[in-house]
Motif scaffolding. Structure first.
Motif, mmCIF file in Angstrom:
data_model
loop_
_atom_site.group_PDB
_atom_site.id
_atom_site.type_symbol
_atom_site.label_atom_id
_atom_site.label_comp_id
_atom_site.label_asym_id
_atom_site.label_seq_id
_atom_site.Cartn_x
_atom_site.Cartn_y
_atom_site.Cartn_z
ATOM 1 N N GLN A 189 5.560 -2.966 8.511
ATOM 2 C CA GLN A 189 5.511 -1.955 8.256
ATOM 3 C C GLN A 189 6.195 -2.030 6.685
ATOM 4 O O GLN A 189 7.191 -3.379 6.538
ATOM 5 C CB GLN A 189 7.231 -0.898 8.418
ATOM 6 C CG GLN A 189 6.240 -0.887 10.070
ATOM 7 C CD GLN A 189 4.999 -0.048 10.138
ATOM 8 O OE1 GLN A 189 5.252 1.125 9.051
ATOM 9 N NE2 GLN A 189 4.973 0.190 11.119
ATOM 10 N N ALA A 190 4.997 -1.548 5.543
ATOM 11 C CA ALA A 190 5.851 -1.191 4.091
ATOM 12 C C ALA A 190 7.193 -0.656 3.982
ATOM 13 O O ALA A 190 7.705 -1.391 2.939
ATOM 14 C CB ALA A 190 4.652 -0.395 3.134
ATOM 15 N N GLU A 191 7.653 0.199 4.471
ATOM 16 C CA GLU A 191 9.410 0.806 4.109
ATOM 17 C C GLU A 191 10.431 -0.414 4.457
ATOM 18 O O GLU A 191 10.257 -0.703 5.175
ATOM 19 C CB GLU A 191 9.618 1.516 4.677
ATOM 20 C CG GLU A 191 10.439 2.780 4.368
ATOM 21 C CD GLU A 191 10.722 3.671 5.423
ATOM 22 O OE1 GLU A 191 12.560 4.698 5.528
ATOM 23 O OE2 GLU A 191 9.935 4.292 6.219
ATOM 24 N N GLN A 192 10.849 -0.173 3.043
ATOM 25 C CA GLN A 192 11.750 -1.784 2.846
ATOM 26 C C GLN A 192 11.348 -3.120 2.702
ATOM 27 O O GLN A 192 12.396 -4.312 3.324
ATOM 28 C CB GLN A 192 13.420 -1.198 3.621
ATOM 29 C CG GLN A 192 13.381 0.007 3.298
ATOM 30 C CD GLN A 192 14.931 0.662 4.249
ATOM 31 O OE1 GLN A 192 15.687 -0.332 3.774
ATOM 32 N NE2 GLN A 192 14.804 1.241 4.672
ATOM 33 N N ASN A 193 10.468 -3.016 3.120
ATOM 34 C CA ASN A 193 9.179 -5.027 3.073
ATOM 35 C C ASN A 193 9.814 -5.979 2.333
ATOM 36 O O ASN A 193 9.420 -5.551 0.377
ATOM 37 C CB ASN A 193 7.459 -4.754 3.169
ATOM 38 C CG ASN A 193 7.583 -6.008 3.662
ATOM 39 O OD1 ASN A 193 7.494 -7.017 2.800
ATOM 40 N ND2 ASN A 193 6.873 -6.240 4.481
ATOM 41 N N THR A 242 7.049 4.775 -10.971
ATOM 42 C CA THR A 242 7.246 4.842 -9.037
ATOM 43 C C THR A 242 6.194 3.318 -8.704
ATOM 44 O O THR A 242 5.495 2.952 -9.749
ATOM 45 C CB THR A 242 7.104 5.690 -8.247
ATOM 46 O OG1 THR A 242 4.899 5.946 -8.853
ATOM 47 C CG2 THR A 242 6.805 6.927 -8.933
ATOM 48 N N ARG A 298 4.551 1.372 -5.409
ATOM 49 C CA ARG A 298 3.406 1.746 -3.857
ATOM 50 C C ARG A 298 3.637 0.746 -3.543
ATOM 51 O O ARG A 298 2.922 -0.157 -4.041
ATOM 52 C CB ARG A 298 2.506 3.019 -4.507
ATOM 53 C CG ARG A 298 1.950 2.881 -3.197
ATOM 54 C CD ARG A 298 0.665 3.759 -3.892
ATOM 55 N NE ARG A 298 1.162 4.827 -3.571
ATOM 56 C CZ ARG A 298 0.882 6.725 -3.938
ATOM 57 N NH1 ARG A 298 0.799 6.249 -2.734
ATOM 58 N NH2 ARG A 298 1.344 6.980 -4.911
ATOM 59 N N SER A 332 -0.011 1.130 5.946
ATOM 60 C CA SER A 332 1.624 1.579 5.669
ATOM 61 C C SER A 332 1.553 1.471 4.306
ATOM 62 O O SER A 332 1.055 0.642 3.851
ATOM 63 C CB SER A 332 2.120 0.574 6.597
ATOM 64 O OG SER A 332 3.259 0.630 6.588
ATOM 65 N N GLU A 333 2.558 2.634 3.721
ATOM 66 C CA GLU A 333 2.783 2.574 2.554
ATOM 67 C C GLU A 333 4.179 3.242 2.191
ATOM 68 O O GLU A 333 4.445 3.833 3.055
ATOM 69 C CB GLU A 333 1.679 3.715 1.987
ATOM 70 C CG GLU A 333 1.618 4.202 0.862
ATOM 71 C CD GLU A 333 0.966 5.592 0.188
ATOM 72 O OE1 GLU A 333 -0.728 4.996 -0.022
ATOM 73 O OE2 GLU A 333 0.932 6.210 0.588
ATOM 74 N N TRP A 334 4.760 2.786 1.325
ATOM 75 C CA TRP A 334 5.800 3.280 0.712
ATOM 76 C C TRP A 334 6.426 3.554 -0.465
ATOM 77 O O TRP A 334 6.204 2.576 -1.132
ATOM 78 C CB TRP A 334 6.563 2.307 1.615
ATOM 79 C CG TRP A 334 8.772 2.780 1.654
ATOM 80 C CD1 TRP A 334 9.332 4.527 1.450
ATOM 81 C CD2 TRP A 334 9.730 2.176 0.710
ATOM 82 N NE1 TRP A 334 10.171 4.015 1.387
ATOM 83 C CE2 TRP A 334 10.331 2.744 1.230
ATOM 84 C CE3 TRP A 334 9.689 0.681 0.431
ATOM 85 C CZ2 TRP A 334 12.212 2.604 0.631
ATOM 86 C CZ3 TRP A 334 10.803 0.755 -0.002
ATOM 87 C CH2 TRP A 334 11.954 1.276 -0.180
ATOM 88 N N ILE A 337 7.930 4.401 -4.043
ATOM 89 C CA ILE A 337 9.980 4.586 -5.039
ATOM 90 C C ILE A 337 10.065 4.323 -6.128
ATOM 91 O O ILE A 337 9.130 3.837 -6.205
ATOM 92 C CB ILE A 337 10.316 3.130 -3.705
ATOM 93 C CG1 ILE A 337 11.958 2.667 -4.115
ATOM 94 C CG2 ILE A 337 10.312 1.842 -4.381
ATOM 95 C CD1 ILE A 337 12.703 2.054 -3.147
ATOM 96 N N TYR A 372 18.080 -2.915 -4.240
ATOM 97 C CA TYR A 372 17.451 -4.217 -3.204
ATOM 98 C C TYR A 372 17.571 -5.252 -4.510
ATOM 99 O O TYR A 372 17.851 -5.987 -3.147
ATOM 100 C CB TYR A 372 16.069 -3.796 -2.837
ATOM 101 C CG TYR A 372 16.069 -2.537 -2.429
ATOM 102 C CD1 TYR A 372 15.999 -3.662 -1.302
ATOM 103 C CD2 TYR A 372 15.508 -1.356 -2.582
ATOM 104 C CE1 TYR A 372 15.643 -1.772 0.261
ATOM 105 C CE2 TYR A 372 15.398 0.119 -1.713
ATOM 106 C CZ TYR A 372 15.541 -0.477 0.069
ATOM 107 O OH TYR A 372 15.072 0.825 0.285
#
Length: 325
Positions: free
Chosen positions: A142-146, A168, A170, A182-184, A186, A194
């Motif tokens: 997954q991309a989230e918090q990768n 931002t 991506r 998968s995309e996130w 922030i 982080y």
């Protein structure tokens, strides 16, 4: 001069959870596997396609990293390259392919670098896109918090921060054989939290490298999944044995529920231990009470020779490569 990073972005999940794993794996051989070679092949084809603006189909039948490019691989690579092109939406957007990024600003390791598969600098949107190809099919990434992509993003911002006021980031994982994209997204300002966590973890790694791994080992699902030191890790061995010995003769349902999530890690440890014993025996190192025995030869025949012949022809192989005559 750039060197192989001890705290590489691809292993960030491991060394952040278990700082002691870095010195423990430091001198272990980095043994490749057919799956790793397949991934390397797909990555090389993908990079060439993006650089030359080509379809992966032109590489069918060619060999990279001892792997022959098949029609199936070409289809998956094309899915990735099309995704990368889709993120480059404006002519002014800059695409960076297989870009080596200095990560010393994050890990503190001199001259260390990590290589991002693709980075898109979108000046109009003031956005950085970090896109990573995962060719595996077993574990969905997954991309989230990768953490791997977060390190790449932080390195990009440090390297290109002066050319635009980025707003931002991506992060994108393209995994054609396991779920697609998968995309996130922030905000740049939120990445600093982080960065601080990664710097603290990197400091603990440096302490483990200096003092030894013993007090910095923290076995767990995330830390151990891809760790090459599973078979020799004293903390993991102790944890597994403790879990196994804690099972009472009559196991209540609550205890079963408590232990079930640990089975994956226990099974991984068992496989790693067997593999390490086999490696030592093959190398001529004695493992008391065990020896290598040749197994029975299984039947070697194609289930459908016609289907195999059609597949080999689709790879554009020569007759001498297709047939034993």
């Amino acid at each position: 001069m750039a060197k192989h990073a001890l705290m590489s972005p691809s292993s960030a999940e491991r060394w952040m959870c278990c700082p002691g794993s870095v010195p423990l794996t430091q001198n272990l051989p980095d043994e490749s596997s057919p799956f790793a070679a397949e991934g390397s092949c797909a990555h090389e084809v993908a990079a060439r396609c993006l650089e030359e603006n080509q379809s992966a189909s032109i590489f069918i039948g060619r060999r990279f990293h001892d792997i022959v490019v098949t029609a199936e691989m070409a289809e998956h690579v094309d899915a990735y390259t099309q995704a990368v092109r889709d993120y480059r939406q404006h002519p002014s957007d800059e695409l960076l392919i297989e870009v080596a990024l200095p990560i010393e600003v994050i890990t503190g390791e001199a001259d260390a670098r990590g290589t991002a598969d693709a980075v898109v600098l979108s000046f109009g949107k003031q956005e950085v896109s970090v896109i990573d190809l995962k060719y595996g099919r077993g574990v969905r990434v997954q991309a989230e918090q990768n953490l791997q992509l977060i390190i790449y993003a932080l390195a990009v911002l440090a390297l290109y921060g002066v050319i635009a006021d980025w707003q931002t980031v991506r992060l994108v994982i393209v995994q054609p054989r396991a779920g697609g994209v998968s995309e996130w997204v922030i905000a740049v300002g939120e990445l600093e939290a982080y960065a601080n966590q990664l710097r603290l973890a990197a400091e603990r790694v440096r302490q483990a490298l200096s003092d030894g791994p013993t007090h910095f080992l923290n076995p767990g699902e995330k830390a151990c999944r891809w760790c090459r030191a599973k078979a020799i890790c004293p903390a993991l061995s102790a944890q597994v044995l403790k879990d196994v010995e804690s099972i009472p003769e009559t196991t209540p349902t609550t205890e079963i529920a408590h232990l079930l999530p640990r089975l994956g890690l226990i099974e991984d440890w068992c496989r790693a231990l067997r593999a390490e014993a086999e490696r030592r025996l093959i190398a001529g190192i004695s493992v008391p009470g065990f020896k290598l025995v040749e197994g029975k030869k299984g039947p070697r025949a194609w289930d459908d020779p016609t289907q195999v012949e059609s597949l080999l022809k689709s790879m554009r192989l020569k007759a001498a490569e297709m047939y034993d005559q």
